[in-house]
Enzyme design. Structure first.
Site: not given
Length: 337
Positions: A139, A154, A157-158, A160-161, A178, A203, A244
């Site tokens: 995924h 991830g 809903g984070v 990615k697309s 996806d 998507e 960092r």
């Protein structure tokens, strides 16, 4: 992972022509290994890999021209086994009657190529390994950024697309959205490609399915790409200590290969697409031998050494003053004695 590849698929993807046996192109190829039958031509069949493609080049053909017709016929009859996928002749060499007869009897197609034998061997091996290799569905989103294959992962809903869409707008290339099909190409590389049903498609929540090639052109997509860098997106956690300085060196193992991994926190105000571009450029500079974290550490070491040198005269001066004060305090006691 496919269990087999047909001879027809090999013809369609390998630049080969069918010399004989068009009715038998549905025969199965189950291994990516290809045989050049040197020992078999001498009559040694104790270990004959009959389930492999049999490739004839100039060396084999020159040897065959030096033996009798009967010897050639016997050799071809032994080579034409029930599970032999096909015979392939490189360099457009002449096809003799004996191999035609043996192949027709065993229903084995004979293919031909105008290319050099080593090129034919390399092209077929690459194609067969990509088709027969073990596969893993992951995924995520795969994008080509400045020539670096970046696999973005991830939680759902984070973003990615949406990040990949912005990268495509900036001129980079989408490979898969996806779902990404992964396979090990060789000992050092993993290749990703889209499932056939999702090729060129993305998507986007609120819009739906969009065709990237239709909207941005053929230059915005790629069929496959080697994965060089894995970037994991996660929602910002104020209690987590994120890298960092870039010196942690996190990796993720896919099949038998370690892929460098970066974890990037996502929160409002952060442009993730630009961060991924910088990550890809920094990865490329590392490949060329430049590491900014090493440069920072060297600069820090030099600064510490410089400050140490500048503090040393003050310390020496303070020590001398202390010694003088101690001498003054000891003088009266000496005179009294």
């Amino acid at each position: 992972m496919a269990d087999f590849v047909t001879v027809q698929q090999l013809v369609d993807n390998g630049g080969l022509t069918v010399y004989q046996g068009e009715d038998y192109l549905d025969r199965h190829i189950t291994t990516s290994e290809i045989a050049r039958p040197g020992l078999a031509l001498t009559g040694f069949f104790k270990f004959y890999p009959h389930d492999r493609i049999q490739l004839f080049g100039k060396t084999e053909w020159t040897y065959l021209r030096g033996i009798t017709v009967t010897e050639r016929q016997n050799i071809y009859d032994h080579m034409a086994q029930e599970d032999t996928p096909c015979f392939i002749v490189a360099r457009n060499l002449d096809i003799d009657d004996e191999i035609i007869a043996a192949a027709e009897k065993a229903h084995i197609p004979i293919l031909r190529s105008s290319h050099r034998t080593t090129r034919v061997l390399g092209n077929m091996t690459n194609f067969l390994e990509s088709q027969l290799a073990q596969r893993l569905s992951r995924h995520g989103v795969l994008v080509d950024v400045f020539g670096i294959g970046v696999l973005i992962t991830g939680e759902s809903g984070v973003g990615k697309s949406e990040t990949a869409l912005e990268l495509v707008q900036k001129g980079h290339q989408l490979v898969a959205d996806d779902r990404v099909e992964l396979y090990q190409k060789d000992e050092v590389s993993i290749v990703g490609e889209p499932p056939a049903i999702l090729a060129h498609l993305m998507e986007i929540r609120g819009i739906g399915i969009v065709d990237v090639m239709t909207l941005f052109g053929a230059g915005a997509i790629r069929e496959n790409k080697q994965i060089d860098l894995l970037i994991h997106l996660e929602n910002w956690n104020k209690d987590k200590n994120y890298d960092r300085l870039g010196g942690q060196g996190e990796v993720e193992r896919i099949f038998d290969i370690d892929i460098k991994k970066l974890t990037i926190p996502v929160k409002p105000g952060r442009n993730i697409a630009i961060i991924i571009e910088v990550a890809a450029m920094n990865f490329r500079s590392n490949l060329l031998g430049y590491d900014s974290s090493v440069t920072f550490n060297n600069n820090l070491t030099k600064l510490i050494e410089t400050n140490t040198e500048s503090d040393r005269p003050s310390e020496e001066k303070a020590t001398k003053q202390a010694d003088k004060q101690s001498d003054k305090q000891s003088e009266p006691q000496s005179k009294k004695s």
